[in-house]
Write a protein that holds these residues in place. Sequence first.
Motif, PDB file in Angstrom:
ATOM      1  N   ASP A   1       0.821  -1.218   0.000  1.00  0.00           N
ATOM      2  CA  ASP A   1       0.000   0.000   0.000  1.00  0.00           C
ATOM      3  C   ASP A   1       0.850   1.260   0.000  1.00  0.00           C
ATOM      4  O   ASP A   1       0.371   2.344   0.331  1.00  0.00           O
ATOM      5  CB  ASP A   1      -0.941   0.005   1.207  1.00  0.00           C
ATOM      6  N   GLY A   2       2.140   1.111  -0.334  1.00  0.00           N
ATOM      7  CA  GLY A   2       2.983   2.279  -0.504  1.00  0.00           C
ATOM      8  C   GLY A   2       4.052   2.455   0.547  1.00  0.00           C
ATOM      9  O   GLY A   2       5.152   2.897   0.241  1.00  0.00           O
ATOM     10  N   ILE A   3       3.764   2.135   1.795  1.00  0.00           N
ATOM     11  CA  ILE A   3       4.749   2.271   2.866  1.00  0.00           C
ATOM     12  C   ILE A   3       4.787   0.972   3.654  1.00  0.00           C
ATOM     13  O   ILE A   3       3.770   0.261   3.751  1.00  0.00           O
ATOM     14  CB  ILE A   3       4.399   3.464   3.791  1.00  0.00           C
ATOM     15  N   SER A   4       5.915   0.645   4.186  1.00  0.00           N
ATOM     16  CA  SER A   4       6.084  -0.643   4.863  1.00  0.00           C
ATOM     17  C   SER A   4       5.266  -0.693   6.155  1.00  0.00           C
ATOM     18  O   SER A   4       5.464   0.126   7.056  1.00  0.00           O
ATOM     19  CB  SER A   4       7.564  -0.880   5.167  1.00  0.00           C
ATOM     20  N   GLN A   5       4.380  -1.670   6.216  1.00  0.00           N
ATOM     21  CA  GLN A   5       3.492  -1.861   7.353  1.00  0.00           C
ATOM     22  C   GLN A   5       3.464  -3.335   7.742  1.00  0.00           C
ATOM     23  O   GLN A   5       3.851  -4.208   6.963  1.00  0.00           O
ATOM     24  CB  GLN A   5       2.082  -1.390   7.006  1.00  0.00           C
ATOM     25  N   ILE A   6       2.970  -3.603   8.953  1.00  0.00           N
ATOM     26  CA  ILE A   6       2.980  -4.967   9.496  1.00  0.00           C
ATOM     27  C   ILE A   6       1.639  -5.660   9.240  1.00  0.00           C
ATOM     28  O   ILE A   6       0.574  -5.081   9.477  1.00  0.00           O
ATOM     29  CB  ILE A   6       3.296  -4.941  10.997  1.00  0.00           C
ATOM     30  N   TYR A   7       1.735  -6.894   8.794  1.00  0.00           N
ATOM     31  CA  TYR A   7       0.568  -7.743   8.541  1.00  0.00           C
ATOM     32  C   TYR A   7       0.798  -9.101   9.215  1.00  0.00           C
ATOM     33  O   TYR A   7       1.929  -9.474   9.528  1.00  0.00           O
ATOM     34  CB  TYR A   7       0.386  -7.986   7.039  1.00  0.00           C
ATOM     35  N   THR A   8      -0.284  -9.839   9.382  1.00  0.00           N
ATOM     36  CA  THR A   8      -0.161 -11.257   9.691  1.00  0.00           C
ATOM     37  C   THR A   8      -0.707 -12.051   8.513  1.00  0.00           C
ATOM     38  O   THR A   8      -1.568 -11.565   7.758  1.00  0.00           O
ATOM     39  CB  THR A   8      -0.925 -11.656  10.970  1.00  0.00           C
ATOM     40  N   ILE A   9      -0.176 -13.260   8.347  1.00  0.00           N
ATOM     41  CA  ILE A   9      -0.589 -14.109   7.240  1.00  0.00           C
ATOM     42  C   ILE A   9      -0.485 -15.551   7.698  1.00  0.00           C
ATOM     43  O   ILE A   9       0.395 -15.900   8.500  1.00  0.00           O
ATOM     44  CB  ILE A   9       0.290 -13.848   5.993  1.00  0.00           C
ATOM     45  N   ASN A  10      -1.383 -16.401   7.248  1.00  0.00           N
ATOM     46  CA  ASN A  10      -1.303 -17.812   7.589  1.00  0.00           C
ATOM     47  C   ASN A  10      -0.063 -18.434   6.962  1.00  0.00           C
ATOM     48  O   ASN A  10       0.445 -17.959   5.942  1.00  0.00           O
ATOM     49  CB  ASN A  10      -2.554 -18.552   7.111  1.00  0.00           C
ATOM     50  N   ALA A  11       0.429 -19.509   7.546  1.00  0.00           N
ATOM     51  CA  ALA A  11       1.668 -20.132   7.089  1.00  0.00           C
ATOM     52  C   ALA A  11       1.551 -20.686   5.678  1.00  0.00           C
ATOM     53  O   ALA A  11       2.568 -20.936   5.036  1.00  0.00           O
ATOM     54  CB  ALA A  11       2.081 -21.241   8.060  1.00  0.00           C
ATOM     55  N   ASP A  12       0.317 -20.862   5.173  1.00  0.00           N
ATOM     56  CA  ASP A  12       0.137 -21.321   3.791  1.00  0.00           C
ATOM     57  C   ASP A  12      -0.059 -20.166   2.821  1.00  0.00           C
ATOM     58  O   ASP A  12      -0.334 -20.381   1.635  1.00  0.00           O
ATOM     59  CB  ASP A  12      -1.038 -22.297   3.700  1.00  0.00           C
ATOM     60  N   GLY A  13       0.070 -18.921   3.312  1.00  0.00           N
ATOM     61  CA  GLY A  13      -0.058 -17.751   2.447  1.00  0.00           C
ATOM     62  C   GLY A  13      -1.455 -17.166   2.383  1.00  0.00           C
ATOM     63  O   GLY A  13      -1.669 -16.153   1.695  1.00  0.00           O
ATOM     64  N   SER A  14      -2.420 -17.740   3.077  1.00  0.00           N
ATOM     65  CA  SER A  14      -3.791 -17.220   3.070  1.00  0.00           C
ATOM     66  C   SER A  14      -4.011 -16.300   4.272  1.00  0.00           C
ATOM     67  O   SER A  14      -3.171 -16.195   5.157  1.00  0.00           O
ATOM     68  CB  SER A  14      -4.794 -18.378   3.118  1.00  0.00           C
TER      69      SER A  14
END
Length: 436
Positions: A270-283
Amino acid sequence: MTAAYSANIQGRRRWRSMFAGLVALAAGLLSTSPAQAQLRVDISGVGATQYPIAVADFANNQAAQSVAEIIRADLSRSGQFQLINTNGSTLDVNSTVEPNDWRNRGADYLAYGSVTQDGGQYTVQYRLIDTVNKNEMDAIAFAGSEKELRRVSHQIADRIYEKITGVRGVFSTRIAYVLQNGNNYELQIADADGQNPQVMLRSQQPIISPAWSPDGSKIAYVSFETEKPVVYVQTLATGKREPVANFKGNNSAPAWAPDGQQLAVVLSRDGISQIYTINADGSGLRRIMRSPLIDTEPTFSPDGSSLVFTSDRGGNPQIYEVPVNGGDARRITYNGSYNISPEVSPDGNNLVYITRRNGAYRVAIQDMATGSEQLLTNGSDDQSPSFAPNGMQVLYSSNQGGRSVLAVTSVDGRVRQTLSSLNGKVREPTWGPFTN
């Protein structure tokens, strides 16, 4: 080397390892071949308490000598044991031992044992005696192949450490790091003493941000093999790897949740580095919060309820904490104007990070409850601190004498080890979890 890569390297030099996850990096061919460079261990300092122990030569087999030597080396590296000279004494696991004799030599504890062989199978039996109270503290047998004798020796050292100190030993755990030789880079995994290194990934361009899964079966890292940084997860036993974060822009700084089901990642989609969580399978991608400035280097709290991360939202890089379900971030470092690369101790009581003081980058530890801080190292360029799984030591990389090496410090700063590569620069270290 691409212009994007060069620009990011310059940014890393400016922001140190805080923005290591934002660097566009390259990965290469997979390999599980043995690494050529072994690590040499240099130790300085002793612990506040030292336990006098004699480790007699093990009996019955040529391999027995190396078992005793590895156990002695492990205990010595901890800085918490005073090794009593055994004068070449060899004791069989069934030998009759007179505790007073060893007590008179200065040993409060005595370890001894036997190694027997049946074809390609080895059996290692050991005993631990308290010579003061005149009782047996431990007795167990391990079985394995010749190649597994080093692992068995580490396991015995772990048992001795725990029986005497009450804290679980980490000698049989593993570390991961990146070794650079010229323009060649390798992601290596080794025993905690730096021996028995294995190459998991080779590349002609840099590799950074390796992160162990909680069960030690996988490693996440950043690869640029598709001309952009992508987060991959690799299964160590098979070498199989899968991309788990491959979005527009940079995908970086992976960190595992304690349950191993999710990762925190840093994305610039989204333009600037931000923190997300993601499932280990990429979903299941989910953004944690929105910040007008860079948030990076996330790491989970031991209970998985929050994320500790680095941000320059206050004008200078500092460390913050935010609930994993989102909400307001709370600043947690106030000592100094530059604090990066956080990791929370396994018990959640302490925070380790890199702080800049008088132009030097040093490892610091902070009490999470009181905010009190202690500087653990006195180097000029220390980076990437990582707690041992028992929380008693911190692994980090250090520039010493113009060379980048791996180093370990006790959490009170009294004992330091340097694991020097015989050929190359070692960086981006991370200490693996307990696996048994």
